[in-house]
Design a protein around this motif. Structure first.
Motif, PDB file in Angstrom:
ATOM      1  N   GLU A  16      43.234  33.714  34.876  1.00  0.00           N
ATOM      2  CA  GLU A  16      44.564  33.635  34.270  1.00  0.00           C
ATOM      3  C   GLU A  16      44.518  32.906  32.927  1.00  0.00           C
ATOM      4  N   ARG A  17      43.789  31.822  32.882  1.00  0.00           N
ATOM      5  CA  ARG A  17      43.667  31.046  31.641  1.00  0.00           C
ATOM      6  C   ARG A  17      43.019  31.870  30.532  1.00  0.00           C
ATOM      7  N   LEU A  18      41.918  32.550  30.854  1.00  0.00           N
ATOM      8  CA  LEU A  18      41.248  33.347  29.833  1.00  0.00           C
ATOM      9  C   LEU A  18      42.062  34.576  29.451  1.00  0.00           C
ATOM     10  N   ALA A  19      42.752  35.188  30.395  1.00  0.00           N
ATOM     11  CA  ALA A  19      43.615  36.331  30.067  1.00  0.00           C
ATOM     12  C   ALA A  19      44.724  35.893  29.120  1.00  0.00           C
ATOM     13  N   THR A  20      45.284  34.728  29.350  1.00  0.00           N
ATOM     14  CA  THR A  20      46.330  34.206  28.463  1.00  0.00           C
ATOM     15  C   THR A  20      45.762  33.944  27.074  1.00  0.00           C
ATOM     16  N   PHE A  21      44.619  33.269  27.000  1.00  0.00           N
ATOM     17  CA  PHE A  21      44.002  32.967  25.710  1.00  0.00           C
ATOM     18  C   PHE A  21      43.701  34.250  24.943  1.00  0.00           C
ATOM     19  N   TRP A  22      42.946  35.164  25.552  1.00  0.00           N
ATOM     20  CA  TRP A  22      42.538  36.381  24.856  1.00  0.00           C
ATOM     21  C   TRP A  22      43.724  37.311  24.583  1.00  0.00           C
ATOM     22  N   GLY A  27      46.700  39.949  20.832  1.00  0.00           N
ATOM     23  CA  GLY A  27      48.008  40.585  20.910  1.00  0.00           C
ATOM     24  C   GLY A  27      48.082  41.588  22.057  1.00  0.00           C
ATOM     25  N   TYR A  28      47.292  41.380  23.107  1.00  0.00           N
ATOM     26  CA  TYR A  28      47.268  42.261  24.272  1.00  0.00           C
ATOM     27  C   TYR A  28      48.289  41.775  25.296  1.00  0.00           C
ATOM     28  N   GLU A  29      48.703  42.678  26.167  1.00  0.00           N
ATOM     29  CA  GLU A  29      49.620  42.332  27.247  1.00  0.00           C
ATOM     30  C   GLU A  29      48.869  42.327  28.575  1.00  0.00           C
ATOM     31  N   VAL A  30      49.416  41.604  29.542  1.00  0.00           N
ATOM     32  CA  VAL A  30      48.829  41.590  30.884  1.00  0.00           C
ATOM     33  C   VAL A  30      49.148  42.928  31.539  1.00  0.00           C
ATOM     34  N   LEU A  31      48.114  43.608  32.005  1.00  0.00           N
ATOM     35  CA  LEU A  31      48.279  44.912  32.645  1.00  0.00           C
ATOM     36  C   LEU A  31      48.247  44.804  34.159  1.00  0.00           C
ATOM     37  N   GLY A  32      47.674  43.726  34.661  1.00  0.00           N
ATOM     38  CA  GLY A  32      47.597  43.518  36.097  1.00  0.00           C
ATOM     39  C   GLY A  32      46.955  42.184  36.380  1.00  0.00           C
ATOM     40  N   ARG A  33      47.205  41.695  37.590  1.00  0.00           N
ATOM     41  CA  ARG A  33      46.603  40.424  37.984  1.00  0.00           C
ATOM     42  C   ARG A  33      46.582  40.326  39.498  1.00  0.00           C
ATOM     43  N   GLY A  34      45.642  39.546  39.969  1.00  0.00           N
ATOM     44  CA  GLY A  34      45.512  39.251  41.384  1.00  0.00           C
ATOM     45  C   GLY A  34      45.000  37.825  41.529  1.00  0.00           C
ATOM     46  N   ASP A  35      44.670  37.434  42.736  1.00  0.00           N
ATOM     47  CA  ASP A  35      44.190  36.071  42.961  1.00  0.00           C
ATOM     48  C   ASP A  35      42.896  35.784  42.214  1.00  0.00           C
ATOM     49  N   GLY A  41      45.280  44.317  27.902  1.00  0.00           N
ATOM     50  CA  GLY A  41      44.919  45.421  27.024  1.00  0.00           C
ATOM     51  C   GLY A  41      46.050  45.746  26.074  1.00  0.00           C
ATOM     52  N   PRO A  42      45.781  46.650  25.148  1.00  0.00           N
ATOM     53  CA  PRO A  42      46.815  47.093  24.224  1.00  0.00           C
ATOM     54  C   PRO A  42      47.783  48.028  24.955  1.00  0.00           C
ATOM     55  N   PRO A  43      48.933  48.302  24.359  1.00  0.00           N
ATOM     56  CA  PRO A  43      49.903  49.182  25.027  1.00  0.00           C
ATOM     57  C   PRO A  43      49.338  50.551  25.412  1.00  0.00           C
ATOM     58  N   LYS A  45      46.395  51.150  26.477  1.00  0.00           N
ATOM     59  CA  LYS A  45      45.455  50.903  27.578  1.00  0.00           C
ATOM     60  C   LYS A  45      44.125  51.628  27.400  1.00  0.00           C
ATOM     61  N   ARG A  46      43.755  51.940  26.163  1.00  0.00           N
ATOM     62  CA  ARG A  46      42.495  52.659  25.902  1.00  0.00           C
ATOM     63  C   ARG A  46      41.272  51.845  26.273  1.00  0.00           C
ATOM     64  N   SER A  47      41.290  50.559  25.961  1.00  0.00           N
ATOM     65  CA  SER A  47      40.186  49.692  26.364  1.00  0.00           C
ATOM     66  C   SER A  47      40.784  48.350  26.734  1.00  0.00           C
ATOM     67  N   THR A  48      40.304  47.795  27.825  1.00  0.00           N
ATOM     68  CA  THR A  48      40.894  46.577  28.357  1.00  0.00           C
ATOM     69  C   THR A  48      39.837  45.496  28.550  1.00  0.00           C
ATOM     70  N   LEU A  49      40.303  44.280  28.712  1.00  0.00           N
ATOM     71  CA  LEU A  49      39.457  43.158  29.095  1.00  0.00           C
ATOM     72  C   LEU A  49      39.842  42.767  30.516  1.00  0.00           C
ATOM     73  N   LEU A  50      38.850  42.706  31.383  1.00  0.00           N
ATOM     74  CA  LEU A  50      39.069  42.354  32.780  1.00  0.00           C
ATOM     75  C   LEU A  50      38.351  41.042  33.050  1.00  0.00           C
ATOM     76  N   PHE A  51      39.087  40.055  33.524  1.00  0.00           N
ATOM     77  CA  PHE A  51      38.543  38.730  33.808  1.00  0.00           C
ATOM     78  C   PHE A  51      38.429  38.578  35.327  1.00  0.00           C
ATOM     79  N   LEU A  52      37.210  38.366  35.812  1.00  0.00           N
ATOM     80  CA  LEU A  52      36.954  38.232  37.241  1.00  0.00           C
ATOM     81  C   LEU A  52      36.521  36.806  37.566  1.00  0.00           C
ATOM     82  N   ARG A  53      37.121  36.250  38.615  1.00  0.00           N
ATOM     83  CA  ARG A  53      36.750  34.891  39.030  1.00  0.00           C
ATOM     84  C   ARG A  53      35.312  34.872  39.539  1.00  0.00           C
ATOM     85  N   ASN A  54      34.570  33.904  39.030  1.00  0.00           N
ATOM     86  CA  ASN A  54      33.197  33.674  39.440  1.00  0.00           C
ATOM     87  C   ASN A  54      32.975  32.167  39.357  1.00  0.00           C
ATOM     88  N   PRO A  55      32.527  31.537  40.441  1.00  0.00           N
ATOM     89  CA  PRO A  55      32.380  30.079  40.431  1.00  0.00           C
ATOM     90  C   PRO A  55      31.241  29.567  39.556  1.00  0.00           C
TER      91      PRO A  55
END
Length: 119
Positions: A16-22, A27-35, A41-43, A45-55
């Motif tokens: 969540e923190r990195l999605a907010t920062f990036w 200027g991207y919007e949140v397209l989805g989120r989970g735990d 991604g941009p409106p 949705k051609r290319s997105t950034l996906l942030f996955l939790r990893n300890p």
């Protein structure tokens, strides 16, 4: 036919923190989120950034990094904006260059290039 990059996936401890920062950086919007993930991604949705939790924490310089270029301001003004969002300067002994090496809130390096890109 060729392939194209549709997602860039980044492991992180706080998606969540990195999605907010990036999202703010690009200027991207949140397209989805989970735990354990968040996607931006941009409106179109051609290319997105996906942030996955990893300890696992980042231990060394990344072998792949993101380069960004301002679209509506000069490099110095964009540098100030990125620093205000939480980026930090990084010294990787790059010497005298036209770009700035920064790190996101989890220490992932990225570069702010000079010039302007089309929005």
């Amino acid at each position: 036919m060729a392939s194209r990059i549709t997602e860039l996936v980044l492991d992180c401890t706080d998606p969540e923190r990195l999605a907010t920062f990036w999202g703010e950086v690009l200027g991207y919007e949140v397209l989805g989120r989970g735990d354990d993930w968040a996607e931006i991604g941009p409106p179109d949705k051609r290319s997105t950034l996906l942030f996955l939790r990893n300890p696992d924490r980042k231990l060394q310089k990344l072998r792949l990094h993101i380069d960004v270029t301002a679209t509506d301001r000069e490099q110095d003004a964009e540098l100030e904006r990125l620093l205000a969002l939480g980026a930090t300067p990084v010294d990787i002994s790059q010497g005298e260059v036209s770009w700035h090496v920064l790190a996101d809130p989890e220490g992932n390096e990225f570069c702010l290039l000079s010039g302007r890109a089309d929005p």
